[in-house]
Structures are given as C-alpha cells and as structure tokens.
Scaffold this motif. Sequence first.
Motif, mmCIF file in Angstrom:
data_model
loop_
_atom_site.group_PDB
_atom_site.id
_atom_site.type_symbol
_atom_site.label_atom_id
_atom_site.label_comp_id
_atom_site.label_asym_id
_atom_site.label_seq_id
_atom_site.Cartn_x
_atom_site.Cartn_y
_atom_site.Cartn_z
ATOM 1 N N THR A 91 10.955 -62.070 -103.047
ATOM 2 C CA THR A 91 9.634 -62.193 -102.431
ATOM 3 C C THR A 91 8.587 -62.532 -103.476
ATOM 4 N N LEU A 92 7.701 -63.462 -103.122
ATOM 5 C CA LEU A 92 6.605 -63.856 -103.993
ATOM 6 C C LEU A 92 5.304 -63.696 -103.226
ATOM 7 N N HIS A 93 4.380 -62.902 -103.753
ATOM 8 C CA HIS A 93 3.055 -62.749 -103.161
ATOM 9 C C HIS A 93 2.071 -63.587 -103.974
ATOM 10 N N LEU A 94 1.510 -64.607 -103.339
ATOM 11 C CA LEU A 94 0.604 -65.530 -104.022
ATOM 12 C C LEU A 94 -0.826 -64.995 -104.067
ATOM 13 N N ASP A 95 -1.135 -64.032 -103.200
ATOM 14 C CA ASP A 95 -2.373 -63.249 -103.277
ATOM 15 C C ASP A 95 -3.658 -64.056 -103.148
ATOM 16 N N TRP A 96 -3.638 -65.120 -102.343
ATOM 17 C CA TRP A 96 -4.903 -65.745 -101.985
ATOM 18 C C TRP A 96 -5.700 -64.753 -101.152
ATOM 19 N N ARG A 97 -6.993 -64.834 -101.219
ATOM 20 C CA ARG A 97 -7.826 -63.982 -100.389
ATOM 21 C C ARG A 97 -7.678 -64.404 -98.931
ATOM 22 N N ASP A 98 -7.458 -63.430 -98.071
ATOM 23 C CA ASP A 98 -7.265 -63.684 -96.649
ATOM 24 C C ASP A 98 -8.482 -64.400 -96.057
ATOM 25 N N ALA A 99 -8.206 -65.456 -95.271
ATOM 26 C CA ALA A 99 -9.233 -66.228 -94.557
ATOM 27 C C ALA A 99 -10.199 -66.950 -95.493
ATOM 28 N N SER A 100 -9.783 -67.201 -96.736
ATOM 29 C CA SER A 100 -10.588 -67.985 -97.681
ATOM 30 C C SER A 100 -9.676 -68.998 -98.371
ATOM 31 N N PRO A 101 -9.135 -69.949 -97.608
ATOM 32 C CA PRO A 101 -8.107 -70.832 -98.147
ATOM 33 C C PRO A 101 -8.636 -71.798 -99.206
ATOM 34 N N SER A 102 -7.772 -72.080 -100.157
ATOM 35 C CA SER A 102 -8.063 -73.105 -101.151
ATOM 36 C C SER A 102 -7.604 -74.461 -100.611
ATOM 37 N N HIS A 103 -7.994 -75.524 -101.299
ATOM 38 C CA HIS A 103 -7.701 -76.879 -100.834
ATOM 39 C C HIS A 103 -7.186 -77.732 -101.990
ATOM 40 N N PRO A 104 -6.468 -78.806 -101.683
ATOM 41 C CA PRO A 104 -5.970 -79.679 -102.749
ATOM 42 C C PRO A 104 -7.098 -80.121 -103.673
ATOM 43 N N GLY A 105 -6.830 -80.064 -104.964
ATOM 44 C CA GLY A 105 -7.834 -80.397 -105.961
ATOM 45 C C GLY A 105 -8.518 -79.187 -106.541
ATOM 46 N N ASN A 106 -8.479 -78.050 -105.817
ATOM 47 C CA ASN A 106 -9.021 -76.809 -106.360
ATOM 48 C C ASN A 106 -8.031 -76.200 -107.353
ATOM 49 N N VAL A 107 -8.564 -75.470 -108.311
ATOM 50 C CA VAL A 107 -7.715 -74.896 -109.355
ATOM 51 C C VAL A 107 -6.648 -73.989 -108.755
ATOM 52 N N LEU A 108 -7.045 -73.118 -107.830
ATOM 53 C CA LEU A 108 -6.091 -72.176 -107.249
ATOM 54 C C LEU A 108 -4.998 -72.903 -106.472
ATOM 55 N N PHE A 109 -5.376 -73.879 -105.666
ATOM 56 C CA PHE A 109 -4.390 -74.621 -104.884
ATOM 57 C C PHE A 109 -3.395 -75.317 -105.807
ATOM 58 N N ASP A 110 -3.900 -76.020 -106.811
ATOM 59 C CA ASP A 110 -3.013 -76.787 -107.685
ATOM 60 C C ASP A 110 -2.125 -75.873 -108.524
ATOM 61 N N ARG A 111 -2.663 -74.727 -108.960
ATOM 62 C CA ARG A 111 -1.848 -73.774 -109.725
ATOM 63 C C ARG A 111 -0.750 -73.187 -108.842
ATOM 64 N N THR A 112 -1.092 -72.872 -107.604
ATOM 65 C CA THR A 112 -0.099 -72.336 -106.677
ATOM 66 C C THR A 112 0.977 -73.372 -106.375
ATOM 67 N N CYS A 113 0.567 -74.608 -106.210
ATOM 68 C CA CYS A 113 1.533 -75.678 -105.960
ATOM 69 C C CYS A 113 2.529 -75.790 -107.110
ATOM 70 N N ARG A 114 2.034 -75.770 -108.339
ATOM 71 C CA ARG A 114 2.934 -75.859 -109.493
ATOM 72 C C ARG A 114 3.884 -74.664 -109.535
ATOM 73 N N ARG A 115 3.370 -73.507 -109.182
ATOM 74 C CA ARG A 115 4.197 -72.304 -109.182
ATOM 75 C C ARG A 115 5.338 -72.419 -108.177
ATOM 76 N N LEU A 116 5.059 -72.957 -107.010
ATOM 77 C CA LEU A 116 6.097 -73.103 -105.994
ATOM 78 C C LEU A 116 7.061 -74.238 -106.317
ATOM 79 N N VAL A 117 6.574 -75.288 -106.942
ATOM 80 C CA VAL A 117 7.475 -76.355 -107.393
ATOM 81 C C VAL A 117 8.492 -75.794 -108.373
ATOM 82 N N ALA A 118 8.019 -74.964 -109.303
ATOM 83 C CA ALA A 118 8.921 -74.345 -110.279
ATOM 84 C C ALA A 118 9.917 -73.417 -109.581
ATOM 85 N N LEU A 119 9.445 -72.672 -108.579
ATOM 86 C CA LEU A 119 10.337 -71.783 -107.840
ATOM 87 C C LEU A 119 11.414 -72.573 -107.111
ATOM 88 N N CYS A 120 11.021 -73.664 -106.474
ATOM 89 C CA CYS A 120 11.997 -74.487 -105.745
ATOM 90 C C CYS A 120 13.055 -75.050 -106.690
#
Length: 234
Positions: free
Chosen positions: A98-127
Amino acid sequence: MGPGRPAVVSGLLRATSLSARPWRSLRWLVIAPHPDDETLGAGALIHQTAREKRLAGIAYLTDGSGSHPASAGRGLIITRKREAALALRRLAGEPVETLHLDWRDASPSHPGNVLFDRTCRRLVALCAAQRVDAIAVTARHEPHCDHAAAARLAYAVRDASRRPLRIAEYIVWGERPLPRGSTLLRTQPMPAGLRRRALAAHRSQIGASRGPGFRLPRAFRRMPTTDILYCTGD
C-alpha cells in the motif's frame, strides 16, 4: 467523497472476462482517490488479482481528511489509513502493498504542478519496480474532483512510463454512458458478503464513530459481487 448515485454500467453481457487473454496475465495497480473507494469500485478486482498473485499494490491519492470537520485533524487521517488496511486484508486475504500519496482531500493537484509531477514520477518508478501492466482508476468523468484527478494522474503515469501500461476505469459515483469502442472487463464474482464485510472496516464512513460528517448513503452499501471496468484505448 461526495454525494452521488450508485454506479450503473450497461453492457455487462458483452464484457470480457478478466480471466481471458491477455488480461489474465497482467499485474495490476489500483489507484483509489480515498480510503473506501478501493472497496466500492474495485473490491472484486482486488480480490481476484490478489488470489491470483497479480496484485502489485494499492495507491491512495488523498489522506481522506475531508470527510469530517477540520477539527478531526490528524486522528482522522490515521483512522482512515487503519480502516483501509483492514478492508484490504479482508478483500485480499493477506496484507497488500500500500502506498499513501497523502494529497489533501478535495484539493487536487493538476499536471504541471510540482505535487502532481512528483507524484507521477513516484508512480512511474513503482510501476517499473513492481512490473505493473495495468492500472485501475476511477473514471475521468466522475463528479468528485479527487476521482477525476486520480484518472488524470493514471493517464499521466501511462504516458511517462517506459513500460506499456493499460488503463482500466471503474465507477464509484454516478453513471455515465460508455464511449463508443470501449473494452469492458468483468471480474470473477467474489464471495457473497465479502465486499460488505470489507466496507464495514471503514467505520468512519458508514457510521457515527467520528461524529458529524460524511456518511455513505445506504444505497451504496448494496454492492454487486463483480466489478465492471472499461478501457477506452486513448
């Protein structure tokens, strides 16, 4: 999570079994926007792939803190993680990666934002590390902002990955006509009552244990024994 209607997906009779080629050999990552979405939308998928040793893991996008007043604080986040772990053990029959990415509930990030892009890289590495072949995620057009954000993230991971990844969407809130050309997937039935037992682990979402706040409507507690997912190919 927010208000909605029970999911209705047509086309069950023409759905392809998850046990058919090529689906039966794929390793799956499930992305859930909040703790409890894994049970509501992908419980049968988790049960089947765990039993067949094809479940790579579960990633929770948000901390789930938005279901109750802000005064619930850190305690609610800890509670929801504990509830999710119990639900997953009931669905899978064993502990699940299990991986908890811990974004704040109901405050989503979007492509191009630091949090979104960092999370994307993290999941790419996991895959890559877990040899993931397919990602199950909430549908792009679901009405909750976190559900739509989870879908955007899954497609971004697919596009950034060196591994070929398939995306299969599942529905938690509302209903939506399927795009023309979609491939529907149907899991094997899970044991009667198992999904309800897993959902019961999420006490904060179905009862008054955390005081005033969100409660899952009773209509959502009548859940099928199978999941229907779909791939659009885009």
